[in-house]
Design an enzyme around this catalytic site. Structure first.
Site, PDB file in Angstrom:
ATOM      1  N   LYS A 110     -19.747  23.739  32.906  1.00 52.85           N
ATOM      2  CA  LYS A 110     -19.978  22.454  33.948  1.00 52.85           C
ATOM      3  C   LYS A 110     -20.964  21.075  33.004  1.00 52.85           C
ATOM      4  O   LYS A 110     -19.849  19.758  33.309  1.00 52.85           O
ATOM      5  CB  LYS A 110     -21.802  22.707  34.626  1.00 52.85           C
ATOM      6  CG  LYS A 110     -21.662  23.660  35.606  1.00 52.85           C
ATOM      7  CD  LYS A 110     -22.501  24.410  36.642  1.00 52.85           C
ATOM      8  CE  LYS A 110     -23.828  24.591  35.626  1.00 52.85           C
ATOM      9  NZ  LYS A 110     -23.237  26.083  35.406  1.00 52.85           N
TER      10      LYS A 110
ATOM     11  N   ARG B 159     -29.476  24.269  42.722  1.00 52.34           N
ATOM     12  CA  ARG B 159     -29.544  25.769  42.600  1.00 52.34           C
ATOM     13  C   ARG B 159     -29.580  26.639  43.509  1.00 52.34           C
ATOM     14  O   ARG B 159     -30.175  28.121  43.211  1.00 52.34           O
ATOM     15  CB  ARG B 159     -30.767  25.595  41.029  1.00 52.34           C
ATOM     16  CG  ARG B 159     -29.399  26.838  39.777  1.00 52.34           C
ATOM     17  CD  ARG B 159     -30.477  26.413  38.263  1.00 52.34           C
ATOM     18  NE  ARG B 159     -29.570  27.268  37.519  1.00 52.34           N
ATOM     19  CZ  ARG B 159     -29.267  26.481  36.606  1.00 52.34           C
ATOM     20  NH1 ARG B 159     -28.573  25.312  36.949  1.00 52.34           N
ATOM     21  NH2 ARG B 159     -28.662  27.750  35.480  1.00 52.34           N
TER      22      ARG B 159
ATOM     23  N   ARG C 118     -21.109  30.092  22.110  1.00 54.42           N
ATOM     24  CA  ARG C 118     -21.421  28.528  22.042  1.00 54.42           C
ATOM     25  C   ARG C 118     -22.125  27.435  21.392  1.00 54.42           C
ATOM     26  O   ARG C 118     -23.115  28.740  20.515  1.00 54.42           O
ATOM     27  CB  ARG C 118     -21.747  28.210  23.561  1.00 54.42           C
ATOM     28  CG  ARG C 118     -22.207  27.181  23.543  1.00 54.42           C
ATOM     29  CD  ARG C 118     -23.210  26.293  25.306  1.00 54.42           C
ATOM     30  NE  ARG C 118     -24.077  27.895  25.668  1.00 54.42           N
ATOM     31  CZ  ARG C 118     -24.028  27.650  27.514  1.00 54.42           C
ATOM     32  NH1 ARG C 118     -23.383  26.141  28.038  1.00 54.42           N
ATOM     33  NH2 ARG C 118     -24.372  28.122  27.657  1.00 54.42           N
TER      34      ARG C 118
ATOM     35  N   ARG D 262     -28.419  28.457  21.655  1.00 54.79           N
ATOM     36  CA  ARG D 262     -29.496  27.867  22.658  1.00 54.79           C
ATOM     37  C   ARG D 262     -30.059  29.596  22.647  1.00 54.79           C
ATOM     38  O   ARG D 262     -29.844  30.619  23.330  1.00 54.79           O
ATOM     39  CB  ARG D 262     -28.993  27.665  23.987  1.00 54.79           C
ATOM     40  CG  ARG D 262     -28.538  26.096  24.489  1.00 54.79           C
ATOM     41  CD  ARG D 262     -28.409  26.140  25.781  1.00 54.79           C
ATOM     42  NE  ARG D 262     -28.502  26.880  27.234  1.00 54.79           N
ATOM     43  CZ  ARG D 262     -27.951  26.438  27.773  1.00 54.79           C
ATOM     44  NH1 ARG D 262     -26.977  25.421  28.093  1.00 54.79           N
ATOM     45  NH2 ARG D 262     -27.472  27.032  29.163  1.00 54.79           N
TER      46      ARG D 262
ATOM     47  N   ARG E  56     -29.211  35.216  33.660  1.00 53.54           N
ATOM     48  CA  ARG E  56     -28.988  34.589  34.294  1.00 53.54           C
ATOM     49  C   ARG E  56     -28.097  34.272  35.423  1.00 53.54           C
ATOM     50  O   ARG E  56     -27.644  33.895  36.406  1.00 53.54           O
ATOM     51  CB  ARG E  56     -28.267  33.966  33.022  1.00 53.54           C
ATOM     52  CG  ARG E  56     -29.524  32.417  32.606  1.00 53.54           C
ATOM     53  CD  ARG E  56     -29.281  32.222  30.850  1.00 53.54           C
ATOM     54  NE  ARG E  56     -28.445  31.085  31.204  1.00 53.54           N
ATOM     55  CZ  ARG E  56     -27.498  30.458  29.960  1.00 53.54           C
ATOM     56  NH1 ARG E  56     -27.761  31.103  29.195  1.00 53.54           N
ATOM     57  NH2 ARG E  56     -26.980  29.228  30.556  1.00 53.54           N
TER      58      ARG E  56
HETATM   59  P1  AP5 Z   1     -20.705  24.730  29.434  1.00 55.22           P
HETATM   60  O1  AP5 Z   1     -19.199  23.320  28.782  1.00 55.22           O
HETATM   61  O2  AP5 Z   1     -21.296  24.662  27.976  1.00 55.22           O
HETATM   62  O3  AP5 Z   1     -20.752  25.310  30.155  1.00 55.22           O
HETATM   63  P2  AP5 Z   1     -22.001  24.991  31.769  1.00 55.22           P
HETATM   64  O4  AP5 Z   1     -21.540  25.703  32.867  1.00 55.22           O
HETATM   65  O5  AP5 Z   1     -22.860  23.839  31.163  1.00 55.22           O
HETATM   66  O6  AP5 Z   1     -22.763  26.291  31.101  1.00 55.22           O
HETATM   67  P3  AP5 Z   1     -24.767  26.453  30.786  1.00 55.22           P
HETATM   68  O7  AP5 Z   1     -25.161  27.666  30.039  1.00 55.22           O
HETATM   69  O8  AP5 Z   1     -25.376  25.347  30.366  1.00 55.22           O
HETATM   70  O9  AP5 Z   1     -25.061  27.158  32.663  1.00 55.22           O
HETATM   71  P4  AP5 Z   1     -26.487  27.098  32.918  1.00 55.22           P
HETATM   72  O10 AP5 Z   1     -25.890  26.185  34.311  1.00 55.22           O
HETATM   73  O11 AP5 Z   1     -27.055  28.596  33.075  1.00 55.22           O
HETATM   74  O12 AP5 Z   1     -27.545  25.954  32.256  1.00 55.22           O
HETATM   75  P5  AP5 Z   1     -28.607  25.144  32.407  1.00 55.22           P
HETATM   76  O13 AP5 Z   1     -28.388  24.385  31.674  1.00 55.22           O
HETATM   77  O14 AP5 Z   1     -28.411  24.238  34.083  1.00 55.22           O
HETATM   78  O15 AP5 Z   1     -19.364  26.099  28.133  1.00 55.22           O
HETATM   79  C1  AP5 Z   1     -20.115  26.683  28.148  1.00 55.22           C
HETATM   80  C2  AP5 Z   1     -18.799  27.150  26.947  1.00 55.22           C
HETATM   81  O16 AP5 Z   1     -17.377  27.397  27.340  1.00 55.22           O
HETATM   82  C3  AP5 Z   1     -18.573  26.239  26.418  1.00 55.22           C
HETATM   83  O17 AP5 Z   1     -18.980  27.215  24.443  1.00 55.22           O
HETATM   84  C4  AP5 Z   1     -17.606  25.616  26.014  1.00 55.22           C
HETATM   85  O18 AP5 Z   1     -16.658  25.166  24.377  1.00 55.22           O
HETATM   86  C5  AP5 Z   1     -16.873  27.260  26.370  1.00 55.22           C
HETATM   87  N1  AP5 Z   1     -15.636  26.364  27.658  1.00 55.22           N
HETATM   88  C6  AP5 Z   1     -16.504  25.436  28.894  1.00 55.22           C
HETATM   89  N2  AP5 Z   1     -14.804  25.295  29.173  1.00 55.22           N
HETATM   90  C7  AP5 Z   1     -13.727  25.876  28.312  1.00 55.22           C
HETATM   91  C8  AP5 Z   1     -12.263  26.327  29.302  1.00 55.22           C
HETATM   92  N3  AP5 Z   1     -12.149  25.412  29.836  1.00 55.22           N
HETATM   93  N4  AP5 Z   1     -11.748  26.829  28.518  1.00 55.22           N
HETATM   94  C9  AP5 Z   1     -12.359  27.210  26.699  1.00 55.22           C
HETATM   95  N5  AP5 Z   1     -13.820  27.635  26.770  1.00 55.22           N
HETATM   96  C10 AP5 Z   1     -14.597  26.516  27.211  1.00 55.22           C
HETATM   97  O19 AP5 Z   1     -29.375  26.188  32.656  1.00 55.22           O
HETATM   98  C11 AP5 Z   1     -30.786  26.672  31.254  1.00 55.22           C
HETATM   99  C12 AP5 Z   1     -32.149  26.918  32.424  1.00 55.22           C
HETATM  100  O20 AP5 Z   1     -32.709  26.292  32.661  1.00 55.22           O
HETATM  101  C13 AP5 Z   1     -31.666  28.010  33.860  1.00 55.22           C
HETATM  102  O21 AP5 Z   1     -31.464  28.957  33.228  1.00 55.22           O
HETATM  103  C14 AP5 Z   1     -32.972  27.199  34.152  1.00 55.22           C
HETATM  104  O22 AP5 Z   1     -33.875  28.438  33.455  1.00 55.22           O
HETATM  105  C15 AP5 Z   1     -33.343  26.206  33.442  1.00 55.22           C
HETATM  106  N6  AP5 Z   1     -32.870  25.429  34.798  1.00 55.22           N
HETATM  107  C16 AP5 Z   1     -31.768  24.196  35.790  1.00 55.22           C
HETATM  108  N7  AP5 Z   1     -31.536  23.921  36.015  1.00 55.22           N
HETATM  109  C17 AP5 Z   1     -32.974  24.698  37.214  1.00 55.22           C
HETATM  110  C18 AP5 Z   1     -32.154  24.036  38.601  1.00 55.22           C
HETATM  111  N8  AP5 Z   1     -32.543  23.051  39.369  1.00 55.22           N
HETATM  112  N9  AP5 Z   1     -33.643  24.835  39.461  1.00 55.22           N
HETATM  113  C19 AP5 Z   1     -34.361  25.510  38.445  1.00 55.22           C
HETATM  114  N10 AP5 Z   1     -34.269  25.897  36.783  1.00 55.22           N
HETATM  115  C20 AP5 Z   1     -33.569  25.165  36.373  1.00 55.22           C
HETATM  116 MG    MG Z   2     -24.665  23.621  30.784  1.00 55.61          MG
END
Ligand code: AP5
Ligand code: MG
Length: 216
Positions: free
Chosen positions: A15, A87, A126, A160, A171
């Site tokens: 994402k 979410r 990552r 992270r 997660r």
């Molecule tokens: P990346 O692009 O970083 O993936 P991502 O989907 O953004 O992963 P996240 O870990 O950020 O998602 P998340 O939903 O768990 O985290 P969030 O910050 O929202 O890619 C990942 C890796 O893969 C990278 O190394 C990249 O280089 C590689 N990659 C990407 N695409 C690729 C491809 N096509 N091919 C090969 N490699 C690739 O949330 C974190 C925390 O915040 C949650 O756990 C929760 O506690 C809180 N939170 C956030 N939003 C909310 C909400 N709305 N409600 C409640 N709590 C929330």
């Molecule tokens: Mg992300």
């Protein structure tokens, strides 16, 4: 007219990587609730400490906190990209009300599909530029020059806290329990179009494919 793209997918599905392309190449305003929460944690306030305890355990932060953050951003921007929100069903329902209140009808749901074993491998490898936020992977997407950000040239990188294997597994559990039903909500609700993509493809090729399908 306001336009909204919602990126949905498990942790590590890509994402954030796609969001950077949407911002850089198409001028979308990126609303990542995860990034906004991590910025709050970095301020080291009591509120930030409270948020940190949820994130570090892989749990969701309370809806009231998230909705306050999101609504202020929506009103101010025309082309918005949500990453990590909504979410759970409560957040999705609240977002529908925000859409109605702001007369937002142009909403596209982008689902990024990746198997869990690939996700675990991706997330634990990552790292991110501490200055511009570019996302890398020591296995699949390293920097071109070792130790130097491709985008801004910074030599400062960060990892992270919630990317440790045991937290990533939690997660993923939370994702299947709380967030996957949001996709059903959109797919069965019929209000917004849902587009699914294979997110194991090269990120730049995938970005082009997404735009061709969405026709926006
Ligand atoms: P990346 O692009 O970083 O993936 P991502 O989907 O953004 O992963 P996240 O870990 O950020 O998602 P998340 O939903 O768990 O985290 P969030 O910050 O929202 O890619 C990942 C890796 O893969 C990278 O190394 C990249 O280089 C590689 N990659 C990407 N695409 C690729 C491809 N096509 N091919 C090969 N490699 C690739 O949330 C974190 C925390 O915040 C949650 O756990 C929760 O506690 C809180 N939170 C956030 N939003 C909310 C909400 N709305 N409600 C409640 N709590 C929330
Ligand atoms: Mg992300």
């Amino acid at each position: 007219m306001k336009q909204v793209v919602i990126l949905m997918g498990a942790p590590g599905s890509g994402k954030g990587s796609q969001a950077k392309l949407f911002m850089g190449e198409k001028g979308f305003f990126h609303i990542s609730t995860g990034d906004l929460l991590r910025a709050e944690v970095e301020k080291k306030t009591d509120f930030g400490q409270e948020i940190k305890s949820y994130i570090d355990n892989g749990a969701l932060v309370p809806d009231s906190v998230i909705l306050n953050i999101v609504e202020s951003k929506i009103v101010a921007n025309d082309k918005m990209l949500f990453d990590g929100f909504p979410r759970n069903i409560r957040q999705a329902e609240a977002l529908e009300k925000i859409f109605e209140k702001n007369n937002i009808k142009d909403v596209f749901i982008v689902r990024l599909d990746v198997d869990d074993d690939i996700i675990l491998e991706r997330v634990v490898n990552r790292f991110q530029c501490a200055k511009c936020g570019a996302i890398y992977n020591s296995k699949s997407r390293p920097t071109k020059v070792k130790g130097v950000c491709d985008i801004c040239g910074s030599e400062d990188f960060k990892f992270r806290q919630d990317d440790r294997l045991e937290v990533v597994k939690s997660r993923l559990d939370v994702y299947y329990k709380e967030t996957a039903p949001v996709l059903d909500f959109y797919e069965k609700g019929g209000k917004h179009k849902v587009f699914g993509f294979d997110s194991t493809k090269d990120p730049s090729d995938l970005f082009v494919e997404i735009f061709e399908k969405l026709k926006i």
